[in-house]
Design a protein around this motif. Structure first.
Motif, mmCIF file in Angstrom:
data_model
loop_
_atom_site.group_PDB
_atom_site.id
_atom_site.type_symbol
_atom_site.label_atom_id
_atom_site.label_comp_id
_atom_site.label_asym_id
_atom_site.label_seq_id
_atom_site.Cartn_x
_atom_site.Cartn_y
_atom_site.Cartn_z
ATOM 1 N N GLU A 45 -30.179 61.084 16.557
ATOM 2 C CA GLU A 45 -30.907 62.339 16.668
ATOM 3 C C GLU A 45 -31.799 62.511 15.445
ATOM 4 O O GLU A 45 -31.680 61.792 14.459
ATOM 5 C CB GLU A 45 -29.936 63.531 16.754
ATOM 6 C CG GLU A 45 -29.044 63.524 17.973
ATOM 7 C CD GLU A 45 -28.184 64.774 18.054
ATOM 8 O OE1 GLU A 45 -28.604 65.825 17.523
ATOM 9 O OE2 GLU A 45 -27.093 64.701 18.620
ATOM 10 N N LEU A 46 -32.694 63.480 15.526
ATOM 11 C CA LEU A 46 -33.509 63.948 14.405
ATOM 12 C C LEU A 46 -34.605 62.982 13.962
ATOM 13 O O LEU A 46 -35.590 63.418 13.389
ATOM 14 C CB LEU A 46 -32.641 64.297 13.189
ATOM 15 C CG LEU A 46 -31.579 65.375 13.403
ATOM 16 C CD1 LEU A 46 -30.837 65.634 12.110
ATOM 17 C CD2 LEU A 46 -32.195 66.647 13.940
ATOM 18 N N TYR A 47 -34.451 61.683 14.205
ATOM 19 C CA TYR A 47 -35.511 60.747 13.810
ATOM 20 C C TYR A 47 -35.825 59.857 15.003
ATOM 21 O O TYR A 47 -34.909 59.277 15.598
ATOM 22 C CB TYR A 47 -35.072 59.890 12.625
ATOM 23 C CG TYR A 47 -36.236 59.349 11.824
ATOM 24 C CD1 TYR A 47 -36.788 60.099 10.790
ATOM 25 C CD2 TYR A 47 -36.800 58.121 12.120
ATOM 26 C CE1 TYR A 47 -37.871 59.621 10.057
ATOM 27 C CE2 TYR A 47 -37.883 57.634 11.394
ATOM 28 C CZ TYR A 47 -38.414 58.388 10.365
ATOM 29 O OH TYR A 47 -39.487 57.921 9.648
ATOM 30 N N PRO A 48 -37.096 59.760 15.376
ATOM 31 C CA PRO A 48 -37.462 58.967 16.566
ATOM 32 C C PRO A 48 -36.934 57.538 16.481
ATOM 33 O O PRO A 48 -36.914 56.935 15.408
ATOM 34 C CB PRO A 48 -38.991 59.013 16.560
ATOM 35 C CG PRO A 48 -39.314 60.294 15.862
ATOM 36 C CD PRO A 48 -38.269 60.433 14.795
ATOM 37 N N PRO A 49 -36.524 56.965 17.603
ATOM 38 C CA PRO A 49 -35.722 55.738 17.576
ATOM 39 C C PRO A 49 -36.467 54.422 17.750
ATOM 40 O O PRO A 49 -35.829 53.370 17.720
ATOM 41 C CB PRO A 49 -34.782 55.944 18.770
ATOM 42 C CG PRO A 49 -35.628 56.693 19.763
ATOM 43 C CD PRO A 49 -36.530 57.590 18.951
ATOM 44 N N LEU A 50 -37.798 54.420 17.934
ATOM 45 C CA LEU A 50 -38.450 53.162 18.306
ATOM 46 C C LEU A 50 -38.258 52.081 17.245
ATOM 47 O O LEU A 50 -37.987 50.925 17.581
ATOM 48 C CB LEU A 50 -39.944 53.381 18.549
ATOM 49 C CG LEU A 50 -40.671 52.132 19.062
ATOM 50 C CD1 LEU A 50 -40.234 51.796 20.485
ATOM 51 C CD2 LEU A 50 -42.189 52.314 19.011
ATOM 52 N N GLY A 51 -38.418 52.429 15.966
ATOM 53 C CA GLY A 51 -38.208 51.433 14.912
ATOM 54 C C GLY A 51 -36.799 50.876 14.943
ATOM 55 O O GLY A 51 -36.598 49.649 14.838
#
Length: 324
Positions: free
Chosen positions: A77-83
């Motif tokens: 959660e809270l940080y976009p996961p693509l990386g």
């Protein structure tokens, strides 16, 4: 036979700009592209989050809570996961033989070089020389940057590379949705190009929150300056379809993040008031560490692009100023 003999040099000329910016990126990041993960600032935070998220994935969960970080923290959660997804995918493709730090290093290096690759694709899609795109990508990679301003300091030293990943993907999306005045076939694009554009924008939304203002402002600029006048309605319809599909593909992440919209609003507090920015621009500073000669040259380039440049350069210049 002569036609076959000429095909290899033509292919090389086509790939040469990509090779050039890749070599530049690898040289700047050495030895990161060969598996040595950077260890400054947020890089270790990203790597720790990746490993904790991978543990959740192994349990069949996309989100969860971990007591291994601080006094407990939400994971996924809270940080976009693509990386994070890129790192997990590379380690999975290696069948576990690559270390987490090596997989992270490769993902980060690819995201860094994507600045140059995307610029070349944009140049080609809009009928410009691909070496113009390569030059633009090289300048982005060589930018020393500063806090909150992108460039080397923010992307590499501070480790906020998902922002560069997201904005590069946005530019790829614009290139794919826009028109290239090249062949008759391009004047009636099939469904593949809008689908690829939607995938690029969806990936951008899953990479970093900065993709949202870039996509919205860029979409408005592209609508006015890039759409062919005789195909304006078709362009608008294609843009709406791409936008809806992109949001649908990223909805599993974007919709839950609406619960954190107050925190997300802090992305609007990035720099200085407009009056201060204009004052600095009068002194030749678009950015905090930009030499005045560079700033004035960039200003001349923006004015030239708006007054004399083709539509795509006008759009690019105005989008850059708007985002600034």
């Amino acid at each position: 036979m002569a036609e076959t003999a000429g095909a290899a040099p033509a292919r090389w000329r086509s790939w040469a700009p990509f090779v050039a910016v890749t070599l530049l990126g690898f040289g700047l990041l050495w030895p990161v592209p060969f598996g040595a993960a950077p260890r400054s600032a947020d890089h270790l935070v990203h790597l720790a989050r990746v490993e904790l998220w991978a543990e959740l994935l192994a349990q069949g969960q996309l989100r969860g809570w971990s007591w291994a970080w601080f006094f407990g923290a939400p994971i996924g959660e809270l940080y976009p996961p693509l990386g994070d997804m890129g790192v997990v995918a590379l380690r999975a493709l290696s069948l576990g033989s690559a270390s987490w730090s090596s997989a992270y290093a490769w993902t980060f290096a690819a995201a860094f070089c994507l600045q140059g690759w995307a610029a070349i694709v944009v140049a080609r899609r809009f009928g410009l020389d691909p070496w113009i795109g390569a030059a633009a990508g090289a300048l982005a990679m060589l930018d020393p940057g500063f806090t909150r301003e992108g460039g080397w300091m923010y992307t590499v030293e501070f480790g906020v590379w998902p922002q560069v990943l997201s904005t590069s993907l946005c530019w790829l999306g614009f290139a794919l949705i826009g028109e290239r005045p090249a062949t008759v076939a391009d004047k009636q694009p099939g469904p593949a190009r809008p689908l690829l554009a939607a995938l690029a924008f969806a990936a951008a939304f899953l990479a970093h929150p900065m993709a949202l203002p870039v996509a919205v402002l860029g979409g408005l600029v592209w609508l006015v300056f890039v759409a062919r006048r005789e195909g304006f309605g078709e362009f608008v319809a294609r843009g709406v379809i791409v936008a809806l599909l992109a949001f649908a593909l990223a909805a599993w992440w974007l919709l839950p993040m609406l619960e954190h919209r107050a925190w997300m609003a802090s992305y609007g507090w990035l720099f200085a008031p407009s009056r201060q920015l204009l004052s600095w621009l009068g002194e030749g500073h678009w950015a905090q560490r930009m030499p005045p000669a560079v700033g004035y040259l960039a200003l001349v380039g923006v004015v030239f692009a708006v007054v004399r440049g083709p539509r795509v350069l006008r759009a690019s210049a105005l989008l850059a100023v708007g985002l600034w």
